[in-house]
Write a protein that holds these residues in place. Structure first.
Motif, PDB file in Angstrom:
ATOM      1  N   GLY A   1       7.555  14.788   2.453  1.00 11.80           N
ATOM      2  CA  GLY A   1       6.868  15.589   3.457  1.00 11.80           C
ATOM      3  C   GLY A   1       5.598  14.854   3.843  1.00 11.80           C
ATOM      4  N   VAL A   2       4.511  15.575   4.025  1.00  8.81           N
ATOM      5  CA  VAL A   2       3.266  14.910   4.440  1.00  8.81           C
ATOM      6  C   VAL A   2       2.552  14.355   3.218  1.00  8.81           C
ATOM      7  N   ILE A   3       2.401  13.032   3.222  1.00  6.36           N
ATOM      8  CA  ILE A   3       1.803  12.318   2.089  1.00  6.36           C
ATOM      9  C   ILE A   3       0.570  11.577   2.617  1.00  6.36           C
ATOM     10  N   ARG A   4      -0.522  11.632   1.876  1.00  9.00           N
ATOM     11  CA  ARG A   4      -1.735  10.955   2.339  1.00  9.00           C
ATOM     12  C   ARG A   4      -1.622   9.460   2.064  1.00  9.00           C
ATOM     13  N   THR A   5      -1.405   8.676   3.108  1.00 10.10           N
ATOM     14  CA  THR A   5      -1.363   7.209   3.020  1.00 10.10           C
ATOM     15  C   THR A   5      -1.993   6.682   4.309  1.00 10.10           C
ATOM     16  N   ALA A   6      -2.041   5.356   4.446  1.00  6.75           N
ATOM     17  CA  ALA A   6      -2.603   4.770   5.668  1.00  6.75           C
ATOM     18  C   ALA A   6      -1.842   5.242   6.907  1.00  6.75           C
ATOM     19  N   MET A   7      -0.543   5.579   6.711  1.00  5.32           N
ATOM     20  CA  MET A   7       0.263   6.020   7.859  1.00  5.32           C
ATOM     21  C   MET A   7      -0.240   7.346   8.430  1.00  5.32           C
ATOM     22  N   THR A   8      -0.790   8.208   7.571  1.00  6.17           N
ATOM     23  CA  THR A   8      -1.157   9.566   8.010  1.00  6.17           C
ATOM     24  C   THR A   8      -2.664   9.829   7.959  1.00  6.17           C
TER      25      THR A   8
ATOM     26  N   ARG B   1       0.850  -1.199   0.000  1.00 11.66           N
ATOM     27  CA  ARG B   1       0.000   0.000   0.000  1.00 11.66           C
ATOM     28  C   ARG B   1       0.887   1.251   0.000  1.00 11.66           C
ATOM     29  N   GLY B   2       0.249   2.399  -0.054  1.00 14.23           N
ATOM     30  CA  GLY B   2       0.937   3.670   0.139  1.00 14.23           C
ATOM     31  C   GLY B   2       2.020   3.939  -0.906  1.00 14.23           C
ATOM     32  N   ILE B   3       3.107   4.541  -0.432  1.00 15.61           N
ATOM     33  CA  ILE B   3       4.195   4.955  -1.325  1.00 15.61           C
ATOM     34  C   ILE B   3       4.819   3.740  -2.013  1.00 15.61           C
TER      35      ILE B   3
ATOM     36  N   ALA C   1       5.429 -12.288   1.019  1.00 15.55           N
ATOM     37  CA  ALA C   1       4.952 -11.820   2.325  1.00 15.55           C
ATOM     38  C   ALA C   1       6.006 -12.181   3.363  1.00 15.55           C
ATOM     39  N   VAL C   2       6.551 -11.175   4.005  1.00 17.73           N
ATOM     40  CA  VAL C   2       7.609 -11.423   4.980  1.00 17.73           C
ATOM     41  C   VAL C   2       7.685 -10.252   5.957  1.00 17.73           C
ATOM     42  N   ASP C   3       8.045 -10.553   7.196  1.00 17.78           N
ATOM     43  CA  ASP C   3       8.300  -9.494   8.174  1.00 17.78           C
ATOM     44  C   ASP C   3       9.790  -9.133   8.080  1.00 17.78           C
ATOM     45  N   LEU C   4      10.061  -7.962   7.506  1.00 16.30           N
ATOM     46  CA  LEU C   4      11.459  -7.563   7.296  1.00 16.30           C
ATOM     47  C   LEU C   4      12.211  -7.381   8.607  1.00 16.30           C
TER      48      LEU C   4
ATOM     49  N   ASN D   1      16.428   4.847  -0.948  1.00 15.53           N
ATOM     50  CA  ASN D   1      15.912   4.726   0.411  1.00 15.53           C
ATOM     51  C   ASN D   1      14.808   5.750   0.640  1.00 15.53           C
ATOM     52  N   VAL D   2      13.829   5.365   1.441  1.00  9.29           N
ATOM     53  CA  VAL D   2      12.766   6.321   1.762  1.00  9.29           C
ATOM     54  C   VAL D   2      12.999   6.845   3.170  1.00  9.29           C
ATOM     55  N   SER D   3      13.455   8.090   3.218  1.00  7.07           N
ATOM     56  CA  SER D   3      13.705   8.767   4.482  1.00  7.07           C
ATOM     57  C   SER D   3      12.470   9.602   4.813  1.00  7.07           C
ATOM     58  N   SER D   4      12.666  10.782   5.345  1.00  2.87           N
ATOM     59  CA  SER D   4      11.536  11.660   5.691  1.00  2.87           C
ATOM     60  C   SER D   4      12.083  13.053   5.966  1.00  2.87           C
TER      61      SER D   4
ATOM     62  N   ASN E   1      14.115   0.711  -0.597  1.00  2.00           N
ATOM     63  CA  ASN E   1      13.907   0.459   0.832  1.00  2.00           C
ATOM     64  C   ASN E   1      12.843   1.421   1.341  1.00  2.00           C
ATOM     65  N   ASN E   2      11.589   0.994   1.214  1.00  2.31           N
ATOM     66  CA  ASN E   2      10.467   1.886   1.539  1.00  2.31           C
ATOM     67  C   ASN E   2       9.722   1.491   2.810  1.00  2.31           C
ATOM     68  N   ALA E   3       9.673   0.196   3.155  1.00  8.61           N
ATOM     69  CA  ALA E   3       8.844  -0.241   4.297  1.00  8.61           C
ATOM     70  C   ALA E   3       9.249   0.522   5.545  1.00  8.61           C
ATOM     71  N   GLY E   4       8.259   0.946   6.290  1.00 11.57           N
ATOM     72  CA  GLY E   4       8.554   1.669   7.524  1.00 11.57           C
ATOM     73  C   GLY E   4       7.288   1.834   8.342  1.00 11.57           C
ATOM     74  N   ILE E   5       7.486   2.176   9.614  1.00 13.75           N
ATOM     75  CA  ILE E   5       6.339   2.431  10.486  1.00 13.75           C
ATOM     76  C   ILE E   5       6.503   3.811  11.127  1.00 13.75           C
ATOM     77  N   GLY E   6       5.392   4.440  11.412  1.00 12.35           N
ATOM     78  CA  GLY E   6       5.416   5.740  12.073  1.00 12.35           C
ATOM     79  C   GLY E   6       5.327   5.552  13.586  1.00 12.35           C
TER      80      GLY E   6
HETATM   81  N1  NAD Z   1       3.109   9.111   4.542  1.00 13.03           N
HETATM   82  C1  NAD Z   1       3.955  10.082   4.847  1.00 13.03           C
HETATM   83  O1  NAD Z   1       3.553  11.237   5.098  1.00 13.03           O
HETATM   84  C2  NAD Z   1       5.426   9.813   4.903  1.00 13.03           C
HETATM   85  C3  NAD Z   1       6.277  10.899   5.079  1.00 13.03           C
HETATM   86  C4  NAD Z   1       7.659  10.677   5.133  1.00 13.03           C
HETATM   87  C5  NAD Z   1       8.159   9.396   5.009  1.00 13.03           C
HETATM   88  N2  NAD Z   1       7.305   8.341   4.847  1.00 13.03           N
HETATM   89  C6  NAD Z   1       7.905   7.020   4.729  1.00 13.03           C
HETATM   90  O2  NAD Z   1       7.432   6.396   3.559  1.00 13.03           O
HETATM   91  C7  NAD Z   1       7.498   4.973   3.710  1.00 13.03           C
HETATM   92  C8  NAD Z   1       6.162   4.389   3.280  1.00 13.03           C
HETATM   93  O3  NAD Z   1       5.169   4.896   4.152  1.00 13.03           O
HETATM   94  P1  NAD Z   1       3.632   5.041   3.742  1.00 13.03           P
HETATM   95  O4  NAD Z   1       3.234   6.410   4.072  1.00 13.03           O
HETATM   96  O5  NAD Z   1       3.408   4.498   2.386  1.00 13.03           O
HETATM   97  O6  NAD Z   1       3.001   4.106   4.876  1.00 13.03           O
HETATM   98  P2  NAD Z   1       2.049   2.833   4.826  1.00 13.03           P
HETATM   99  O7  NAD Z   1       1.820   2.495   6.246  1.00 13.03           O
HETATM  100  O8  NAD Z   1       0.864   3.095   3.942  1.00 13.03           O
HETATM  101  O9  NAD Z   1       2.937   1.726   4.111  1.00 13.03           O
HETATM  102  C9  NAD Z   1       4.047   1.131   4.742  1.00 13.03           C
HETATM  103  C10 NAD Z   1       4.122  -0.309   4.311  1.00 13.03           C
HETATM  104  O10 NAD Z   1       5.278  -0.892   4.938  1.00 13.03           O
HETATM  105  C11 NAD Z   1       4.914  -2.188   5.387  1.00 13.03           C
HETATM  106  N3  NAD Z   1       5.735  -2.638   6.501  1.00 13.03           N
HETATM  107  C12 NAD Z   1       5.817  -2.074   7.741  1.00 13.03           C
HETATM  108  N4  NAD Z   1       6.579  -2.834   8.528  1.00 13.03           N
HETATM  109  C13 NAD Z   1       7.012  -3.894   7.782  1.00 13.03           C
HETATM  110  C14 NAD Z   1       7.804  -5.033   8.056  1.00 13.03           C
HETATM  111  N5  NAD Z   1       8.314  -5.253   9.285  1.00 13.03           N
HETATM  112  N6  NAD Z   1       8.018  -5.926   7.077  1.00 13.03           N
HETATM  113  C15 NAD Z   1       7.474  -5.724   5.834  1.00 13.03           C
HETATM  114  N7  NAD Z   1       6.710  -4.674   5.524  1.00 13.03           N
HETATM  115  C16 NAD Z   1       6.469  -3.775   6.488  1.00 13.03           C
HETATM  116  C17 NAD Z   1       3.445  -2.017   5.824  1.00 13.03           C
HETATM  117  O11 NAD Z   1       2.792  -3.280   5.932  1.00 13.03           O
HETATM  118  C18 NAD Z   1       2.893  -1.104   4.769  1.00 13.03           C
HETATM  119  O12 NAD Z   1       2.324  -1.806   3.692  1.00 13.03           O
HETATM  120  C19 NAD Z   1       7.842   4.732   5.169  1.00 13.03           C
HETATM  121  O13 NAD Z   1       9.224   4.425   5.289  1.00 13.03           O
HETATM  122  C20 NAD Z   1       7.531   6.059   5.834  1.00 13.03           C
HETATM  123  O14 NAD Z   1       8.291   6.266   6.999  1.00 13.03           O
HETATM  124  C21 NAD Z   1       5.955   8.520   4.784  1.00 13.03           C
END
Ligand code: NAD
Length: 242
Positions: A173-180, A15-17, A51-54, A126-129, A78-83
């Motif tokens: 910056g601020v992006i509309r995704t499930a995270m925000t 999902r998301g980015i 499908a894997v837990d990174l 890499n996806v930073s912020s 390298n995009n996966a991340g949690i807020g």
């Molecule tokens: N949305 C924003 O405003 C924003 C701003 C700056 C940076 N980011 C960064 O962008 C990246 C993507 O974020 P997003 O907004 O799309 O969020 P999102 O929550 O929509 O998507 C993140 C995806 O990463 C996956 N993920 C999380 N932990 C994982 C793990 N342990 N193993 C495998 N997958 C995992 C989630 O399941 C999810 O599908 C992140 O690194 C986030 O920090 C987002």
């Protein structure tokens, strides 16, 4: 920007980015290995899925082993991340470990495990912020991991450029995704602060970040190396930086 036939690995692609990036790379002709905790939401896309837990012990090695079957990897995203919208005072050990384990340790481990698979002229994105580049109230553990990702980007340039591998990052910056989404919809003060802090006065979209990631993956960016490119509507430029 053709990536015809090239192999790309995108983490957090369900999902998301990450998903927007996978879609964009497919549109540019790439073969994409999409990695996420679950890969159900992208079942309809023409890509390889894992499908894997990174953040798990064997997660990064499992991704590398799956990618090896596809041939030389041209692009690792390298995009996966949690807020974690918490001040340090409110961050318990479990939260700090989870954020560092997902946003930083897993990225270091996966990147290391992918190095032997990178083909000639490969690109790591890499996806930073923006929170990794400048101070902002709360989200301390998160911001620290993103600063680490930005520094990893510069550090790897020193290590990998001789082999022809480019390493760059985007800082959204601020992006509309499930995270925000929940906070943008449910917390009016937050939404106003985010829009007010963005000179373009709007929230960004995942596709707007994905297009910059796709550019950095491609040979159009063949001489772009070691950069953290803000995709933020001017958020960082309008703040004082050290
Ligand atoms: N949305 C924003 O405003 C924003 C701003 C700056 C940076 N980011 C960064 O962008 C990246 C993507 O974020 P997003 O907004 O799309 O969020 P999102 O929550 O929509 O998507 C993140 C995806 O990463 C996956 N993920 C999380 N932990 C994982 C793990 N342990 N193993 C495998 N997958 C995992 C989630 O399941 C999810 O599908 C992140 O690194 C986030 O920090 C987002």
């Amino acid at each position: 920007m053709s990536l015809q036939g090239k192999v790309a690995v995108v983490t957090g692609a369900n999902r998301g980015i990450g998903r927007a990036t996978a879609e964009r790379l497919i549109a540019e002709g790439a073969q994409v290995l999409a990695v996420d905790l679950s890969v159900e939401e992208i079942g309809h896309l023409p890509l390889h899925r894992l499908a894997v837990d990174l953040a798990s012990h064997d997660g990064p090695a499992r991704v590398a082993s799956e990618a090896r079957r596809l041939g030389p990897v041209h692009c690792l995203v390298n995009n996966a991340g949690i807020g974690a919208a918490k001040s340090l005072a409110d961050s318990d050990d479990e939260l700090i470990d989870r954020v560092i384990g997902t946003n930083l340790r897993a990225v270091l481990r996966l990147t290391r495990d992918m190095l032997p698979l990178l083909g000639p002229d490969a690109s790591i994105v890499n996806v930073s912020s923006v929170f990794g580049e400048t101070g902002y109230p709360t989200s301390t553990a998160y911001a620290v991991t993103k600063a680490g990702i930005s520094q990893m980007t510069r550090q790897l340039v020193a290590d990998l450029s001789a082999g022809g591998v480019r390493v760059n990052a985007v800082a959204p910056g601020v992006i509309r995704t499930a995270m925000t989404e929940a906070r943008l919809n449910g917390d009016e003060a937050y939404r106003k602060a985010m829009i007010g802090g963005t000179p373009l006065a709007r929230i960004g979209t995942a596709a707007q970040v994905a297009s910059v990631i796709a550019f950095l993956c491609s040979d159009d960016a063949a001489f772009v190396n070691g950069q953290v490119i803000a995709v933020d509507g001017g958020w960082l430029a309008s703040r004082t930086r050290p």
